[in-house]
Write an enzyme that holds these catalytic residues in place. Structure first.
Site, short mmCIF file in Angstrom:
data_model
loop_
_atom_site.label_atom_id
_atom_site.label_comp_id
_atom_site.label_asym_id
_atom_site.label_seq_id
_atom_site.Cartn_x
_atom_site.Cartn_y
_atom_site.Cartn_z
CD GLU A 1 7.64 -0.87 8.52
OE1 GLU A 1 6.57 -1.05 7.74
OE2 GLU A 1 7.96 0.95 7.56
CG ASP B 1 -0.68 -0.02 1.91
OD1 ASP B 1 1.31 -0.40 2.81
OD2 ASP B 1 -0.95 0.09 3.16
CB SER B 2 4.57 1.70 0.28
OG SER B 2 4.75 0.27 -0.83
CD GLU C 1 -0.16 -1.03 7.93
OE1 GLU C 1 -0.35 -0.19 8.48
OE2 GLU C 1 1.28 -1.04 6.41
CG ASP D 1 0.31 -4.34 2.00
OD1 ASP D 1 0.37 -5.31 2.92
OD2 ASP D 1 0.86 -3.07 2.04
O1 KIV Z 1 3.50 -0.82 1.92
C1 KIV Z 1 4.78 -1.42 1.84
O2 KIV Z 1 5.78 -1.03 0.91
C2 KIV Z 1 5.43 -2.24 3.04
C3 KIV Z 1 5.99 -2.95 3.35
C4 KIV Z 1 6.82 -3.73 3.98
C5 KIV Z 1 7.57 -2.58 2.63
O3 KIV Z 1 4.31 -2.52 3.60
#
Ligand code: KIV
Length: 261
Positions: A180, A46-47, A116, A85
């Protein structure tokens, strides 16, 4: 493909003492490059929100947008395990919502999902439907407003809470857990106490694997982060190529005979 990476194979890498190499990709081009480089796990993170789409943080990306990027990345990936994600707002309301959102991303080509936080019940419910789930504890960016910024988590007395959350996700059936921004000693403790592989980002070398945002390690992100080593100055390579193209167009040396019909 005989050496296709699967969730059970990733899980087994811990016992085999093999490090799990993971990186993000958001489209077919980066998916293909990471796959060709022999990465084990490609995460459509989701980044994508802040790294690629220019949003303020990861909270703004929708399930539909994630689906779009999963489809695109799927087109470039053959060998690596493709993980997607679950974005903010797509699993926190109930296990039923989590199962539905996971199915949405699996239908678009994901082979596993990641969520998460301390959502063991949701992990168990998704896994029951046949979908491998990756956990993510420590600094979970979807909770950035609760944390009050991007801060190392689990320092001092808070460490036990991170360990317990990881153990709950492990017991619920997570096939791997991202750690993280947690101190390296805490990450080593979690790695020793859970049965599935831990995948670190800013969590030290004791983790069973590592994950990085491709744009950070390739020099394509604006920010410089302590947890990310720069392996290439991709920004400068790309800028230089474009400068050269602009120069040749202006001086009329491109297109040359070879590029004309
Ligand atoms: O969304 C993301 O990039 C992540 C990381 C752990 C790199 O969740």
């Amino acid at each position: 493909m005989p050496d296709k990476v699967t969730a059970p194979k990733v899980r087994a890498m811990k016992a085999g003492g093999q490090k799990v190499v993971c990186v993000t990709a958001y489209d077919a081009v980066f998916g293909r490059l990471a796959d060709e480089a022999g990465v084990d796990v490609i995460l459509v993170g989701d980044s994508v929100a802040n790294v690629l789409l220019g949003y303020r943080d990861t909270l703004g990306v929708t399930l539909e947008e994630m689906g779009h990027h999963v489809r695109a990345t799927r087109a470039g990936v053959e060998r690596a395990l493709l993980v997607a994600d679950l974005p903010f707002g797509s699993y926190g309301a109930s296990a039923a919502q989590a199962v539905e959102s996971a199915a949405y991303l699996m239908k678009r080509g994901a082979e596993a999902v990641k969520l998460e936080g301390d959502f063991a019940e949701e992990v168990e419910a998704i896994a029951r439907t046949g979908v491998p789930v990756m956990g993510h504890v420590g600094m979970t960016p979807q909770s950035v407003h609760r944390f009050g910024g991007f801060r190392v988590q689990g320092r001092g007395g808070d460490g036990d809470a991170v360990v317990e959350a990881a153990k709950r996700l492990d017991a619920a059936g997570a096939f791997a857990i991202v750690l993280e921004l947690v101190p390296r000693d805490l990450a080593a403790r979690i790695t020793a106490e859970v049965s599935c592989p831990t995948i670190g980002i800013g969590a030290g070398v004791a983790c069973d694997g590592q994950i990085q945002v491709a744009h950070d390690v390739l020099g394509l992100s604006k920010g410089v982060f302590r947890h990310a080593k720069r392996y290439a100055d991709g920004g400068e390579v790309l800028r230089e190529g474009l400068r050269e193209y602009a120069r040749e167009v202006r001086e009329r040396s491109f297109p040359a005979e070879d590029h004309s019909f």
